[in-house]
Motif scaffolding. Sequence first.
Motif, PDB file in Angstrom:
ATOM      1  N   UNK A 142      19.142 -47.842 -34.180  1.00 49.85           N
ATOM      2  CA  UNK A 142      20.096 -47.949 -33.534  1.00 49.85           C
ATOM      3  C   UNK A 142      21.389 -47.579 -33.964  1.00 49.85           C
ATOM      4  N   UNK A 143      22.343 -47.496 -33.198  1.00 43.75           N
ATOM      5  CA  UNK A 143      23.339 -47.174 -33.563  1.00 43.75           C
ATOM      6  C   UNK A 143      24.832 -47.644 -32.729  1.00 43.75           C
ATOM      7  N   UNK A 144      26.139 -48.093 -33.145  1.00 44.01           N
ATOM      8  CA  UNK A 144      26.866 -48.640 -32.913  1.00 44.01           C
ATOM      9  C   UNK A 144      28.083 -49.300 -33.632  1.00 44.01           C
ATOM     10  N   UNK A 145      29.051 -48.259 -32.949  1.00 44.27           N
ATOM     11  CA  UNK A 145      30.809 -49.051 -33.316  1.00 44.27           C
ATOM     12  C   UNK A 145      31.541 -49.920 -33.730  1.00 44.27           C
ATOM     13  N   UNK A 146      32.007 -50.284 -34.640  1.00 47.54           N
ATOM     14  CA  UNK A 146      32.210 -51.686 -34.491  1.00 47.54           C
ATOM     15  C   UNK A 146      34.168 -51.534 -35.517  1.00 47.54           C
ATOM     16  N   UNK A 192      14.970 -43.477 -32.482  1.00 41.92           N
ATOM     17  CA  UNK A 192      15.810 -42.986 -33.132  1.00 41.92           C
ATOM     18  C   UNK A 192      16.454 -42.087 -32.633  1.00 41.92           C
ATOM     19  N   UNK A 193      15.800 -41.177 -31.372  1.00 39.00           N
ATOM     20  CA  UNK A 193      16.484 -39.834 -30.418  1.00 39.00           C
ATOM     21  C   UNK A 193      18.172 -40.865 -29.835  1.00 39.00           C
ATOM     22  N   UNK A 222      21.965 -40.171 -30.490  1.00 39.68           N
ATOM     23  CA  UNK A 222      22.532 -39.833 -29.139  1.00 39.68           C
ATOM     24  C   UNK A 222      23.892 -40.550 -29.446  1.00 39.68           C
ATOM     25  N   UNK A 223      23.585 -41.891 -29.480  1.00 36.64           N
ATOM     26  CA  UNK A 223      25.062 -43.537 -29.706  1.00 36.64           C
ATOM     27  C   UNK A 223      25.550 -43.070 -31.083  1.00 36.64           C
ATOM     28  N   UNK A 224      25.529 -41.856 -31.479  1.00 40.46           N
ATOM     29  CA  UNK A 224      26.042 -41.453 -33.373  1.00 40.46           C
ATOM     30  C   UNK A 224      26.850 -40.022 -32.836  1.00 40.46           C
TER      31      UNK A 224
END
Length: 327
Positions: free
Chosen positions: A77-81, A204-205, A209-211
């Motif tokens: 996963x990827x997210x902004x903090x 992971x895909x 995309x989130x990144x």
Amino acid sequence: MHMLKNETLIFAFELYESGARQLSFEELRANPVASEGARRWLHFSRNSKEAQAWLSGSKTVPSIVCDVLFQEETRPRAFRHEDALVLNLRGVNLNEGAETEDLISLRIYAEESLLVTTRAHRLYAVEDLKRLIEAGEIPQTTGSMVAFLADRLTERLEPVAHSLEEQVDGLEDDMLNQNTPPPKLAVADFRRAVLSLRRYISPQREAISSLIREGGEMLSDQDRLVLRETQDVIFRLSEQLDLVRERAVVLQEQIVELRAEAMNQRLFVLAIISAVFLPLGFVTGLFGVNVGGMPGVDSSIAFLVLCGGMLVLAIALLILFKRMKWL
């Protein structure tokens, strides 16, 4: 599987425009903040409680992010903090004795002047970036380091996916050429390997995309281009694994059909044998009745006549089955 034992800080770099300097854990304890105009990359063992305690206590990363970096199990996963990026990506386990389909985790926290990564097992993508820095080829931004790691993790997934495709090709060829199914566990083990790899490919895909969406100013146009190429490769690998999985399902169905056909053929042969010997058994049973008046009791050739008659009867039955297209 190769495990880290008691490592805390695997390595750390302070990065400048003109070069890089490796740091010890003692230097980090003394000065947890990078020098003005410099960036830092800290790479820790995820198994180390000391590393988790230091990161949390030194306020190098937020507490909630520190928990993410040291979680036992999580999906990509990827997210902004706030102004930073938090990622969990998976890479191929190329350590001795490990299954390549067993993807291992790389946790990443990235801000403008700091990159923190944690892992439980050795990852070659991390070592690629380390060698690049040691050779003096310093990535200009933290975003470009993240893009580099994502690209190298994905690059090593391709041979594994191709290997699975070659395996299913081999299984299909063996069955077509020899018309014999593979061993019972071969296809089941193969399907487990495909599912194990695919389990992390799809998330992971989405993480990549989130990144790309959440990267903001941390990612340059070049970084986004690298990540989009990485994303395209993951899309292609996901489709490839879906196809391999479907082929494995079809292969397993063909194996079931072959085994059912073989079983039916054996049962058919047994049925034919029973059909031939049933009337012969009736004849022998009839002539074996131990009562008076049985024909041929006093004849020396009666047994030969009986055997000849039974042989003629058996041949007649076989001819009948042939004409009825049972044989």
